[in-house]
Design a protein around this motif. Structure first.
Motif, PDB file in Angstrom:
ATOM      1  N   GLY A 186       4.728  -4.796  -5.091  1.00 14.11           N
ATOM      2  CA  GLY A 186       4.683  -5.406  -3.764  1.00 14.11           C
ATOM      3  C   GLY A 186       6.012  -6.092  -3.539  1.00 14.11           C
ATOM      4  N   ASP A 197      -0.510  -8.272  -0.651  1.00 15.68           N
ATOM      5  CA  ASP A 197      -0.693  -6.953  -1.271  1.00 15.68           C
ATOM      6  C   ASP A 197      -1.970  -6.881  -2.116  1.00 15.68           C
ATOM      7  N   LYS A 231       5.182  -6.302   1.013  1.00 12.11           N
ATOM      8  CA  LYS A 231       4.370  -7.510   0.828  1.00 12.11           C
ATOM      9  C   LYS A 231       4.777  -8.556   1.870  1.00 12.11           C
TER      10      LYS A 231
END
Length: 476
Positions: free
Chosen positions: A99, A77, A72
């Motif tokens: 994420g 994400d 992420k």
């Protein structure tokens, strides 16, 4: 702002990931490497296999579970959540999503324990190096994905829908193990608004580039900003200058670890000297050598510098910091005199490696997820959520409106045509990449001269050439 505190900044990409220089990446210990080699006990029972059909080439089980972990960073994400929802709807699966920026910390124990996720976006500063996982036999062979029917046109294979170079880049030791998904162009970036206000024309030669840097300095603005704490970025400039000046042969000599890749290569010395000229003439933005990527990019967004180098994830990474009327523009690295490649030539290639672990509990689901990522529908979802392109040819629905920087990058790809190039050594030889970054850090701080940089870069090449795995990697 420390690297660890930048929520969305943390260099999204396949990029800063390579900053082992910073000691931010935990180098896998021998116990991890041996666990990679042996794989540990497989304690996870996989779901029952579904029937293999044309529509279900890997035999995904309906109603199974799918475990997805993504880096992420600058892309966020949300795109992955949209993908997972589409996948679950089609296959009746239940996806679990994580994420994170702590890829290695979260996933090394799972690889060691033989229970890794089914799909991983293995990127960021804490990436587990793809070459390390491949050598340990931890990655599934993704060739079946390439040979499966495309979701957009079942008469074609998935591999026919990809931008050239995608398969080559994800191949380790002769096996396709990583899908580098985000199609990125690399070069300089500038504000169309600033250039218009100052009456500056886009520079096409290095001399013109230096001239604008000097004009910027006279106007109280830095010429060149760079992400000083991560010399990956200034290496984009050095390496692009080498490829443009010396042609594709100069680039391949470096990837192929030739004894004269840097030493005895006039294009390499000319490139390093050109970048050093910016330092010597005091045309860098003040303090840029000590800044992180997000700090230097934000200063650039505040009109404190004319140029900054980066890949095309820059726009999405800087969404919150970019003034509404900034008009972000992409610029191919300007050429040195007598360059073999034209100004329009650009480094373009894929980043963000997605992998399916060999010991994934739902390996069929992981492979089908990657096949879905290579459809126009999922590629367009990505472009909408992450302001970036994918390796799917014409993979964005033309009705989707793009932001200025992304549109500028798309235009540059079209203008470049066949004149694109890409280095493979950062993916093949991560240690060599780090050592060259370290040399660039010293160069930008004026602690070494160009000839010493060349010497250090060649030493890194010679060291990588001793790796027994190197014989499996060769560009013709």
């Amino acid at each position: 702002m420390s690297m660890g505190s930048t929520g969305e900044g943390l260099g999204r990409r396949d990029l800063i990931k390579r900053s082992a220089a910073l000691g931010l990446i935990s180098v896998p210990t021998m116990s991890f490497l041996s666990a990679c080699a042996s794989g540990g006990e497989d304690t996870t029972k996989g779901p029952d296999k579904g029937a293999v059909t044309k529509e279900n080439p890997f035999g995904v089980a309906k109603g199974g579970k799918l475990d997805v972990v993504v880096f992420k960073g600058g892309f966020g994400d949300d795109y992955a959540k949209a993908w997972e929802a589409a996948f679950d709807k089609k296959w009746g699966t239940t996806s679990s999503h994580l994420g994170t920026q702590e890829i290695a910390a979260k996933l090394q124990p799972r690889f060691n324990g033989g229970n890794p996720p089914d799909v991983i976006d293995d990127s960021g500063a804490q990436q587990i190096k793809v070459d390390v996982l491949a050598k340990g036999g931890q990655l599934a062979d993704l060739n079946p994905v390439l040979d499966a029917p495309s979701l957009d046109d079942p008469a074609k294979k998935v591999r026919d829908m990809l931008i050239p170079g995608t398969v080559e880049q994800g191949t380790q030791g002769g096996k396709f193990v990583a899908l580098y998904y985000v199609y990125t162009v690399f070069g300089f970036w500038y504000s169309g608004k600033l250039f218009k206000e100052k009456g500056w024309a886009e520079p096409k030669t290095w001399d013109e580039f230096l001239d604008i840097c000097a004009k910027a300095k006279a106007a109280g603005i830095g010429g060149l900003a760079h992400q000083g704490k991560y010399p990956y970025y200034i290496n984009v400039v050095i390496m692009d200058l080498i490829a443009k000046k010396g042609g594709l042969e100069a680039m391949k000599a470096i990837d192929n670890l030739e004894p004269n890749a840097f030493e005895g290569n006039p294009a390499a010395l000319a490139a390093v000297e050109a970048v050093y000229e910016v330092v010597e003439k005091d045309l860098l933005m003040a303090g840029t050598n000590g800044l992180t990527h997000t700090e230097s990019q934000t200063a650039w967004n505040q009109y404190k510098a004319a140029f900054i180098p980066s890949g095309s994830w820059l726009e999405n990474e800087q969404l919150k910091q970019t003034p509404e009327d900034f008009d972000m523009k992409f610029l191919p690295v300007p050429t040195l005199a007598d360059s073999k490649l034209p100004f329009e030539a650009i480094r373009a290639g894929a980043g963000e490696p997605f992998i399916v672990p060999e010991k994934a509990a739902n390996k069929a689901g992981g492979l089908e997820f990657l096949r879905s990522m290579l459809s126009r529908e999922w590629s367009t979802l990505f472009a909408q959520q992450a302001n970036s392109l994918t390796v799917v040819k014409d993979g964005v629905d033309p009705n989707v409106k793009l932001r200025p920087g992304t549109a500028s990058a798309v235009a540059a790809v079209k203008t470049a045509g066949a004149n694109t190039f890409n280095y493979l050594y950062p993916d093949w030889y991560s240690e060599m990449d780090t050592e060259i970054q370290n040399a660039s850090n010293e160069l930008m701080a004026k602690r070494i001269q160009p000839k010493e940089w060349i010497k250090r870069a060649q030493a890194a090449v010679d060291k990588a050439a001793k790796d027994p795995n190197a014989k499996n990697n060769h560009r013709s």
